[in-house]
Scaffold this motif. Structure first.
Motif, PDB file in Angstrom:
ATOM      1  N   LYS A 129       0.899  -1.149   0.049  1.00  0.00           N
ATOM      2  CA  LYS A 129      -0.055  -0.126   0.021  1.00  0.00           C
ATOM      3  C   LYS A 129       0.703   1.331   0.090  1.00  0.00           C
ATOM      4  CE  LYS A 129      -3.940  -2.368   1.707  1.00  0.00           C
ATOM      5  NZ  LYS A 129      -5.118  -2.241   2.440  1.00  0.00           N
ATOM      6  N   VAL A 130       1.991   1.055   0.359  1.00  0.00           N
ATOM      7  CA  VAL A 130       3.085   2.186   0.272  1.00  0.00           C
ATOM      8  C   VAL A 130       4.285   1.550  -0.522  1.00  0.00           C
ATOM      9  CG1 VAL A 130       4.745   3.618   1.746  1.00  0.00           C
ATOM     10  CG2 VAL A 130       2.423   3.251   2.538  1.00  0.00           C
ATOM     11  N   GLY A 131       4.425   2.759  -1.670  1.00  0.00           N
ATOM     12  CA  GLY A 131       5.621   2.472  -2.512  1.00  0.00           C
ATOM     13  C   GLY A 131       6.988   2.899  -2.082  1.00  0.00           C
ATOM     14  N   ALA A 132       6.831   4.109  -1.468  1.00  0.00           N
ATOM     15  CA  ALA A 132       7.997   4.758  -0.897  1.00  0.00           C
ATOM     16  C   ALA A 132       7.532   5.653   0.193  1.00  0.00           C
ATOM     17  CB  ALA A 132       8.853   5.511  -1.997  1.00  0.00           C
ATOM     18  N   ALA A 133       8.510   6.225   0.897  1.00  0.00           N
ATOM     19  CA  ALA A 133       7.950   7.078   1.947  1.00  0.00           C
ATOM     20  C   ALA A 133       9.479   7.607   2.713  1.00  0.00           C
ATOM     21  CB  ALA A 133       7.298   6.490   3.112  1.00  0.00           C
ATOM     22  N   GLY A 134       9.445   8.849   3.360  1.00  0.00           N
ATOM     23  CA  GLY A 134      10.531   9.467   4.238  1.00  0.00           C
ATOM     24  C   GLY A 134      10.077  10.945   4.282  1.00  0.00           C
ATOM     25  N   PRO A 135      11.166  11.482   5.078  1.00  0.00           N
ATOM     26  CA  PRO A 135      11.048  12.814   5.329  1.00  0.00           C
ATOM     27  C   PRO A 135      11.783  13.702   4.189  1.00  0.00           C
ATOM     28  CG  PRO A 135      12.710  11.858   6.652  1.00  0.00           C
ATOM     29  CD  PRO A 135      11.881  10.793   5.982  1.00  0.00           C
ATOM     30  N   TRP A 136      11.700  14.857   4.165  1.00  0.00           N
ATOM     31  CA  TRP A 136      12.326  15.871   3.305  1.00  0.00           C
ATOM     32  C   TRP A 136      13.937  15.877   3.931  1.00  0.00           C
ATOM     33  CZ3 TRP A 136      10.047  15.401  -0.583  1.00  0.00           C
ATOM     34  CH2 TRP A 136       8.696  15.783  -0.746  1.00  0.00           C
ATOM     35  N   ALA A 137      14.841  16.410   3.063  1.00  0.00           N
ATOM     36  CA  ALA A 137      16.059  16.424   3.839  1.00  0.00           C
ATOM     37  C   ALA A 137      16.321  17.326   4.843  1.00  0.00           C
ATOM     38  CB  ALA A 137      17.230  16.764   2.636  1.00  0.00           C
ATOM     39  N   ASP A 138      15.367  18.408   4.991  1.00  0.00           N
ATOM     40  CA  ASP A 138      15.734  19.323   6.091  1.00  0.00           C
ATOM     41  C   ASP A 138      14.750  18.918   7.266  1.00  0.00           C
ATOM     42  OD1 ASP A 138      12.924  19.859   5.345  1.00  0.00           O
ATOM     43  OD2 ASP A 138      13.566  22.097   4.831  1.00  0.00           O
ATOM     44  N   ASP A 139      14.038  17.662   7.012  1.00  0.00           N
ATOM     45  CA  ASP A 139      13.174  17.297   7.994  1.00  0.00           C
ATOM     46  C   ASP A 139      11.935  18.122   8.598  1.00  0.00           C
ATOM     47  OD1 ASP A 139      12.380  14.859   9.503  1.00  0.00           O
ATOM     48  OD2 ASP A 139      13.453  15.524  11.470  1.00  0.00           O
ATOM     49  N   SER A 140      11.475  19.032   7.580  1.00  0.00           N
ATOM     50  CA  SER A 140      10.373  20.021   7.766  1.00  0.00           C
ATOM     51  C   SER A 140       8.996  19.178   7.453  1.00  0.00           C
ATOM     52  CB  SER A 140      10.392  21.093   7.054  1.00  0.00           C
ATOM     53  OG  SER A 140      10.244  20.600   5.451  1.00  0.00           O
ATOM     54  N   ALA A 141       8.954  18.022   6.909  1.00  0.00           N
ATOM     55  CA  ALA A 141       7.767  17.571   6.501  1.00  0.00           C
ATOM     56  C   ALA A 141       8.251  16.042   5.892  1.00  0.00           C
ATOM     57  CB  ALA A 141       7.099  18.385   5.162  1.00  0.00           C
ATOM     58  N   GLY A 142       7.197  15.025   5.749  1.00  0.00           N
ATOM     59  CA  GLY A 142       7.631  14.067   4.993  1.00  0.00           C
ATOM     60  C   GLY A 142       6.680  13.559   3.776  1.00  0.00           C
ATOM     61  N   PHE A 143       6.869  12.735   3.052  1.00  0.00           N
ATOM     62  CA  PHE A 143       6.181  12.603   1.889  1.00  0.00           C
ATOM     63  C   PHE A 143       6.197  10.865   1.628  1.00  0.00           C
ATOM     64  CE2 PHE A 143       6.294  11.789  -2.894  1.00  0.00           C
ATOM     65  CZ  PHE A 143       5.318  12.719  -3.355  1.00  0.00           C
ATOM     66  N   ALA A 144       5.078  10.794   1.168  1.00  0.00           N
ATOM     67  CA  ALA A 144       4.631   9.216   0.817  1.00  0.00           C
ATOM     68  C   ALA A 144       3.790   9.038  -0.175  1.00  0.00           C
ATOM     69  CB  ALA A 144       4.289   8.453   2.046  1.00  0.00           C
ATOM     70  N   ILE A 145       4.249   7.782  -0.930  1.00  0.00           N
ATOM     71  CA  ILE A 145       3.317   7.476  -2.059  1.00  0.00           C
ATOM     72  C   ILE A 145       2.582   6.073  -1.753  1.00  0.00           C
ATOM     73  CG2 ILE A 145       3.480   6.901  -4.528  1.00  0.00           C
ATOM     74  CD1 ILE A 145       6.245   8.232  -4.833  1.00  0.00           C
ATOM     75  N   TYR A 146       1.304   6.217  -1.828  1.00  0.00           N
ATOM     76  CA  TYR A 146       0.330   5.336  -1.546  1.00  0.00           C
ATOM     77  C   TYR A 146      -0.410   4.571  -2.827  1.00  0.00           C
ATOM     78  CZ  TYR A 146       0.376   6.873   3.423  1.00  0.00           C
ATOM     79  OH  TYR A 146       0.611   7.182   4.713  1.00  0.00           O
ATOM     80  N   GLN A 147      -0.519   3.177  -2.796  1.00  0.00           N
ATOM     81  CA  GLN A 147      -1.421   2.881  -3.689  1.00  0.00           C
ATOM     82  C   GLN A 147      -2.450   1.962  -3.009  1.00  0.00           C
ATOM     83  OE1 GLN A 147       0.153  -0.663  -6.354  1.00  0.00           O
ATOM     84  NE2 GLN A 147      -0.993   0.167  -7.974  1.00  0.00           N
ATOM     85  N   VAL A 148      -3.848   2.436  -3.252  1.00  0.00           N
ATOM     86  CA  VAL A 148      -4.798   1.968  -2.503  1.00  0.00           C
ATOM     87  C   VAL A 148      -6.121   1.811  -3.272  1.00  0.00           C
ATOM     88  CG1 VAL A 148      -3.948   2.698  -0.225  1.00  0.00           C
ATOM     89  CG2 VAL A 148      -5.344   4.195  -1.598  1.00  0.00           C
TER      90      VAL A 148
END
Length: 94
Positions: free
Chosen positions: A36-55
């Motif tokens: 259900k998640v293909g990739a995820a992680g925080p931005w390099a500056d750790d201000s936010a995170g990003f994820a790609i979901y397939q649902v």
């Protein structure tokens, strides 16, 4: 199945973020294993995170986000969700 990108911004309380992060990552690891998640992680500056979901649909995504420890623990200050049309390449766990 639908693809979604999710950017999660964090509250300013770094201690709260660091406390919740291990549970959040364990939760996402389980979703990676389920496909259900293909990739995820925080931005390099750790201000936010990003994820790609397939649902199946937006309703399933909303349920998964509601159960995320960052939501439960009050770490997610906001989320930007976009349905994504994957045209080229592939998404998989790093």
């Amino acid at each position: 199945m639908a693809w979604y990108t999710v950017e999660t911004t964090y509250v300013d309380d770094r201690a709260k973020l660091e406390d919740s992060r291990p549970r959040h990552r364990a939760y996402l690891r389980a979703l990676v294993e389920e496909g259900k998640v293909g990739a995820a992680g925080p931005w390099a500056d750790d201000s936010a995170g990003f994820a790609i979901y397939q649902v199946a649909d937006r309703a399933e995504l909303d349920r998964l986000l509601a159960d995320d420890p960052y939501t439960v623990d009050g770490v997610a200050a906001g989320r930007t969700v976009n349905e994504w049309k994957l045209v080229l390449g592939s998404v998989g766990a790093a």
